[in-house]
Design a protein around this motif. Structure first.
Motif, mmCIF file in Angstrom:
data_model
loop_
_atom_site.group_PDB
_atom_site.id
_atom_site.type_symbol
_atom_site.label_atom_id
_atom_site.label_comp_id
_atom_site.label_asym_id
_atom_site.label_seq_id
_atom_site.Cartn_x
_atom_site.Cartn_y
_atom_site.Cartn_z
ATOM 1 N N ARG A 43 0.812 -1.221 0.000
ATOM 2 C CA ARG A 43 0.000 0.000 0.000
ATOM 3 C C ARG A 43 0.843 1.267 0.000
ATOM 4 N N GLY A 44 2.151 1.109 0.039
ATOM 5 C CA GLY A 44 3.025 2.275 0.003
ATOM 6 C C GLY A 44 3.417 2.811 1.358
ATOM 7 N N PHE A 45 2.961 2.153 2.418
ATOM 8 C CA PHE A 45 3.368 2.582 3.755
ATOM 9 C C PHE A 45 4.687 1.909 4.125
ATOM 10 N N VAL A 46 5.425 2.560 5.005
ATOM 11 C CA VAL A 46 6.718 2.033 5.434
ATOM 12 C C VAL A 46 6.510 0.792 6.295
ATOM 13 N N THR A 47 7.347 -0.210 6.069
ATOM 14 C CA THR A 47 7.279 -1.453 6.833
ATOM 15 C C THR A 47 8.087 -1.326 8.120
ATOM 16 N N VAL A 48 7.516 -1.815 9.197
ATOM 17 C CA VAL A 48 8.228 -1.798 10.475
ATOM 18 C C VAL A 48 9.199 -2.973 10.504
ATOM 19 N N ALA A 49 10.447 -2.713 10.921
ATOM 20 C CA ALA A 49 11.466 -3.757 10.985
ATOM 21 C C ALA A 49 11.113 -4.799 12.037
ATOM 22 N N GLU A 50 11.308 -6.056 11.687
ATOM 23 C CA GLU A 50 11.094 -7.149 12.618
ATOM 24 C C GLU A 50 12.276 -7.221 13.600
ATOM 25 N N PRO A 51 12.131 -7.975 14.704
ATOM 26 C CA PRO A 51 13.260 -8.119 15.634
ATOM 27 C C PRO A 51 14.523 -8.595 14.920
ATOM 28 N N ASN A 52 15.638 -7.930 15.228
ATOM 29 C CA ASN A 52 16.967 -8.211 14.698
ATOM 30 C C ASN A 52 17.087 -7.953 13.197
ATOM 31 N N GLU A 53 16.094 -7.239 12.625
ATOM 32 C CA GLU A 53 16.249 -6.743 11.269
ATOM 33 C C GLU A 53 16.795 -5.324 11.312
ATOM 34 N N VAL A 54 17.470 -4.937 10.230
ATOM 35 C CA VAL A 54 18.062 -3.612 10.147
ATOM 36 C C VAL A 54 16.964 -2.596 9.853
ATOM 37 N N GLY A 55 17.045 -1.430 10.522
ATOM 38 C CA GLY A 55 16.047 -0.397 10.288
ATOM 39 C C GLY A 55 16.601 0.988 10.528
ATOM 40 N N VAL A 56 15.927 1.977 9.962
ATOM 41 C CA VAL A 56 16.269 3.386 10.189
ATOM 42 C C VAL A 56 15.371 3.915 11.303
ATOM 43 N N LEU A 57 15.962 4.582 12.266
ATOM 44 C CA LEU A 57 15.203 5.080 13.409
ATOM 45 C C LEU A 57 14.414 6.321 13.007
ATOM 46 N N LEU A 58 13.078 6.249 13.202
ATOM 47 C CA LEU A 58 12.188 7.379 12.953
ATOM 48 C C LEU A 58 11.626 7.872 14.280
ATOM 49 N N ALA A 59 11.375 9.171 14.355
ATOM 50 C CA ALA A 59 10.827 9.763 15.580
ATOM 51 C C ALA A 59 9.554 10.520 15.258
ATOM 52 N N ARG A 60 8.531 10.314 16.071
ATOM 53 C CA ARG A 60 7.290 11.076 15.946
ATOM 54 C C ARG A 60 7.531 12.453 16.544
ATOM 55 N N PRO A 61 7.443 13.521 15.786
ATOM 56 C CA PRO A 61 7.815 14.839 16.315
ATOM 57 C C PRO A 61 6.904 15.286 17.446
ATOM 58 N N TRP A 62 7.516 15.881 18.445
ATOM 59 C CA TRP A 62 6.772 16.526 19.525
ATOM 60 C C TRP A 62 7.629 17.695 19.967
ATOM 61 N N GLY A 63 6.995 18.791 20.225
ATOM 62 C CA GLY A 63 7.738 20.001 20.476
ATOM 63 C C GLY A 63 8.205 20.604 19.160
ATOM 64 N N PRO A 64 8.996 21.667 19.233
ATOM 65 C CA PRO A 64 9.456 22.353 18.017
ATOM 66 C C PRO A 64 10.275 21.421 17.129
#
Length: 996
Positions: A798-819
């Motif tokens: 569907r074009g959404f980003v896949t969440v990495a499974e345990p011990n899979e490589v992933g890029v860390l994303l952060a949900r913004p809060w604050g400025p």
């Protein structure tokens, strides 16, 4: 007939004797014993104390010379007459007969002296310090200090205060040292500490303790024994001869022996030595001077009561760990608290042993048989004291010899069960309000460093805040200094929003300058003294610079106005005709009228508060820090480290570094703890200051602690107060060495992005090398599945980003809060329509337990012909080899493309084998091993102790040597790097790198 008459007259005689003796007790307070006090001379009389010398020598022929002097110290709530309750069996009489010269300090009854109820603990210690000098000057001999209960605590504290000068030994009777190891009545230590803190701040700062209340409190600690003593007295009231031998002691305990206790002294006792337990940790405050028991070097003899519920054995034996430089001995006596110094056992065991101890130390006799070296004890606090059941058994056994073994077992079970429950409850109560406040911060929240200091000063004005050069400054004093500096800044034209450089060494004036700019609403631009200052001025947008005298010459070269702050009262700035330099210390703050626009602490969370600098590729890069970013780190540190008022944070990093500003200073201010500023990292100074300051939490960056734990002269004897190391970037090998050296201390490792949107913390410390989990109360993070080979974040159908499974490589994303930082990589529609995330560009794996492990920075992953090498994973793996000191992984260009190289340094006298390397890299969960590993003589480090690779990368592929290895891709094993193998990697026939 006679028998019948006797049966009638004896009860009558008994009744008459009872009435007569009872009437005497009611009229006089007790039976007349005819006892005469031992003779003494008042050698010194001051408002704070009188110094008595018992059996003073005179000029009579045949008068024996005075023996070694023993100065006896009573607790605050008990009369100094305790040492002479009975002349024959009292301390002074027995010691005199044994050839000892007895002295007594008498603090008097404070409620009978002008200003007496304002006395604090410091007054008593300073008084005892003066008395020691008098005894030493009078006798010409070093002094043996002997103290009962709190009097023994005074002896320890005064000896440390004067660094054992002129003290022959310390003799303590039931004197607690590790007060939280075993509190009276079986009170749990966490609950006891909280209760003591509350009583100090909210009760005894308003009231005093009269003598009758001190007596009642003492008796309530052992109500069975008190009741039994009174019942025995009543039952024997007819028999005067039976009562007289113990009448003096009974009268002393029932009425005459108790004196008032000033509220400030009680408050200070509760706060410093019970709640904060600073006799064990060090860093207690005497006259503004920070003191530690580790400065005691004279012999110590501790009398331990087997059934003493006030000075419980575990607490008394804390002196062994608190004073590692002293030879500590003990005597165990089957007695309660008061029985150690007064009564039959004291007369037959305690005081003869004291006399034998003094003679032994004087070389006149051998060591007494009753005295034994105190052994180290690692018992759990809850298991080491006099249990409530044991205390009850002792009291009831005296009355009826009833066995209470079942009660003992039940009490022990309750203790073991409640440990984790109470710890969890106390820590939750401490951290939850901070996390709640952190979660409520938004763009329009007023939050800043200046505001938090203001709040702490308002809530605890006398709370200790800043430690430096062995001195302590309170929140109120520091806050007042900040407000004065604010007025000075306003007088020279600094306004809200202006950027002002801070070019200062780490010292109190630097902290004050930074906080004053925050309170004013200006921006503090933190300038590293060793950086390109002109460039920092330019890119930082600075209009004025605050400096200290040590950096004045450098500041004068800058094209801005210079404001000089601090440096001490004797400084000479030599500023004739220099109109560009303003001496802030000459500005009278009271003469500065605050303008109408001024509002204290105006900063919102979104406002820029600080500018710090990093060096990237030799160039200065400014890092903008908002009030929100500062608050995130400050509240996060205080929560993750569970900082409280009993803690002392040791700031090793300069305040111009982000770790010093955000972690050390931020965490300390939010936690209401003390912060100790260091002049720099030196192994000998480190060990001295952690004890002197009572440091419980040490902040670090990267490999900073290596110079301490790996120093050849590093010796950590006895007790240390450190419970946590907090920071970021510590290599796993150094991490392990640190916790081994400072056991049972733990490491809390943080990972935080520059903008603060993603914060991880390894709070448990069980998984060495892990960055932990998202900080509770912080922002939400997620790991986006990542194809490192093609540098792609993976998506589903569907074009959404896949969440990495345990011990899979992933890029860390952060949900913004604050400025949100304007330079941040913002992504939308990531996991759901319209959602917003920030890509940190850091690559992680998350294990099955949910803990995050850093693999590297996305742009810096090493893509070789064999595949992707994750530099952080490789560095961590090789760093776990015991022989490896430091490691760094980087890329160089080779014949067939990129070559992954790992450089290592070795610990002294150790070596690495090919098997070590093969095994280490085989254990990596993800990623490939490096192509080459080589030993370098020294690892380049940045100013923040971070390994740097630019110089190593410039050298290219390492030369062949006995300490270089290359990977054989076919076998997955390492072989010695030969000239031929190097030539193949380089794509040349050059033999200049022949093996040496």
């Amino acid at each position: 007939m006679d028998l019948n008459l006797s049966a009638v007259t004896r009860p009558v005689e008994r009744l008459m004797a009872t009435a007569q003796n009872g009437f005497e007790v009611l009229r006089l307070g007790g039976l007349e014993t005819g006892a005469v006090p031992s003779p003494f001379q008042i050698v010194e009389s001051k408002p704070m104390y009188k110094l008595r010398r018992y059996f003073p020598p005179d000029s009579r022929p045949g008068q024996r010379p005075a023996g070694p002097p023993v100065l006896m110290v009573h607790p605050m709530m008990m009369s100094a007459n305790m040492w002479d309750v009975t002349r024959e069996d009292g301390a002074v009489g027995i010691l005199h007969e044994a050839g000892i010269d007895p002295w007594v300090i008498d603090f008097g009854s404070p409620d009978e002296v002008e200003g007496g109820m304002e006395r604090n603990l410091t007054d008593h210690i300073v008084a005892l310090n003066e008395a020691i000098d008098t005894v030493r000057d009078t006798t010409g001999q070093s002094v043996h200090l002997a103290g009962y209960s709190q009097g023994g605590m005074f002896c320890y504290q005064t000896a440390a205060y004067r660094r054992t000068k002129d003290i022959a030994s310390i003799i303590a009777f039931g004197s607690p040292v590790d007060t939280l190891a075993a509190l009276p009545m079986g009170i749990p230590p966490n609950i006891g500490a909280v209760a003591a803190d509350f009583m100090a701040d909210h009760v005894f700062n308003r009231i005093d303790v009269p003598g009758w209340l001190a007596r009642t409190g003492f008796q309530m600690l052992d109500p069975l024994k008190t009741a039994k003593a009174r019942l025995d007295f009543l039952l024997q009231l007819h028999d005067r001869d039976a009562l007289l031998p113990r009448e003096q002691q009974r009268r002393f305990l029932d009425s005459e022996g108790w004196i008032a206790w000033s509220g400030p002294a009680v408050s200070e006792l509760l706060k410093q030595f019970i709640s904060h337990n600073r006799m064990m940790s060090g860093g207690f405050n005497i006259n503004g001077q920070l003191v530690t028991l580790s400065d005691i070097t004279c012999p110590v003899l501790a009398f331990v009561g087997e059934v003493d519920d006030i000075g419980q054995p575990a607490s008394v034996r804390g002196i062994k760990r608190a004073a590692p430089g002293a030879d500590v001995y003990e005597v165990m006596i089957r007695a309660g608290h008061f029985g150690l110094v007064v009564g039959s056992k004291a007369a037959t065991a305690t005081w003869p042993t004291v006399a034998d101890w003094v003679r032994w130390l004087a070389g006149q006799d051998s060591r007494p048989a009753a005295i034994a070296p105190m052994q180290d004890s690692d018992a759990e606090p809850d298991e080491s004291g006099v249990a409530l059941s044991a205390r009850l058994m002792h009291g009831v056994a005296e009355a009826s010899e009833v066995a209470w073994s079942l009660a003992r077992g039940a009490a022990g079970a309750v203790v073991n069960t409640r440990k984790s429950m109470r710890t969890l409850a106390v820590e939750t109560a401490r951290t939850l309000p901070r996390l709640t406040r952190l979660g409520q911060i938004n763009d329009h929240t007023r939050i800043s460093l200046g505001r938090i200091i203001d709040e702490q000063a308002d809530g605890a004005p006398n709370g200790e805040f800043l430690l430096y050069d062995g001195r302590v400054h309170t929140y109120e004093a520091v806050n007042r200094r900040i407000n004065n500096v604010v007025r000075g800044l306003i007088s020279v034209g600094v306004r809200q929003g202006v950027r002002v450089g801070v070019l200062m060494d780490t010292r109190p004036s630097a902290l004050v300058a930074i906080a004053a700019l925050s309170r004013l609403g200006a921006v503090a631009v933190l300038m590293p003294p060793d950086a390109d200052l002109a460039e920092a001025i330019r890119i930082g947008g600075v209009s004025e610079v605050i400096t200290d005298p040590g950096n004045l010459d450098a500041a004068r070269q800058l094209p801005v106005q210079v404001l000089v702050l601090g440096g001490g009262e004797t400084r000479d700035l030599n500023l004739p005709g220099d109109s560009n330099v303003v001496d802030m210390e000459k500005i009278d703050p009271d003469a500065v009228a605050l303008p109408g626009w001024y509002r204290a602490n105006p900063g919102f969370a979104r406002d820029l508060a600080f500018v710090a600098f990093n060096t990237v590729g030799g160039a200065l890069v400014p890092k903008q820090i908002t009030n929100y970013r500062w608050a995130l780190s400050a509240f996060g540190t205080a929560s993750a480290a569970a900082l409280g008022r009993g803690d002392t944070v040791y700031c090793l990093t300069p305040l111009h570094h982000q770790s010093g500003l955000l972690v050390s200073l931020g965490g300390a201010v939010v936690g209401g703890t003390r912060i100790a500023l260091s002049r720099g990292l030196h192994p000998d100074r480190f060990l001295t200051e952690i004890r002197q300051y009572g440091v419980t939490v040490v902040s670090y960056t990267w490999t900073m602690l290596r110079s301490v734990v790996d120093d050849p002269d590093f010796r950590l004897r006895g007790n240390h107060p450190v419970r946590l190391f907090i920071g970021s970037g510590m290599p796993p090998g150094l991490w392990q060495r640190t916790v081994d050296a400072f056991s049972p201390a733990n490491v809390v490792e943080f990972f935080a992005t520059t903008d603060g949107q993603a914060v991880l913390a390894n709070v448990a410390g069980a998984k060495i090398g892990s960055k932990g989990r998202p900080l509770p109360g912080g922002g939400q993070v997620e790991l986006a599945a990542y194809d490192a080979e093609d540098d792609l974040i993976l998506e589903d159908d569907r074009g959404f980003v896949t969440v990495a499974e345990p011990n899979e490589v992933g890029v860390l994303l952060a949900r913004p809060w604050g400025p949100i930082d304007p330079t941040a990589s913002v992504k939308r529609g990531v996991f759901a329509p319209g959602d917003t995330w920030i890509s940190t560009e850091y690559v992680f794996r998350r294990d099955a337990d949910g803990d995050f492990w850093l693999l590297g920075n996305r742009p810096l992953l090493i893509r070789t012909e064999r595949g992707v090498v994750f530099p952080e994973s490789v560095t961590d793996a090789v760093g776990r080899i015991n022989a490896v000191d430091l490691a760094a992984t980087y890329s160089v260009e080779g014949a067939d493309g990129v070559v992954a190289v790992t450089a290592i340094t070795l610990r002294d006298g150790m070596a690495v084998t090919t098997a070590d390397l093969t095994d280490a890299f085989a254990s990596m969960p993800v990623g490939l091993a490096p192509d080459v590993v080589h030993v370098v003589p020294e690892m380049p480090l940045s100013a923040t102790f971070r390994p740097t690779v630019s110089a190593l990368r410039a050298d290219g592929i390492p030369k062949a040597s006995r300490n270089a290895w290359h990977l054989e891709p076919d076998t997955g094993k390492y072989k010695r790097l030969t000239a031929a193998a190097r030539a193949q990697l380089c794509g040349t026939d050059d033999s200049s790198g022949a093996e040496n």
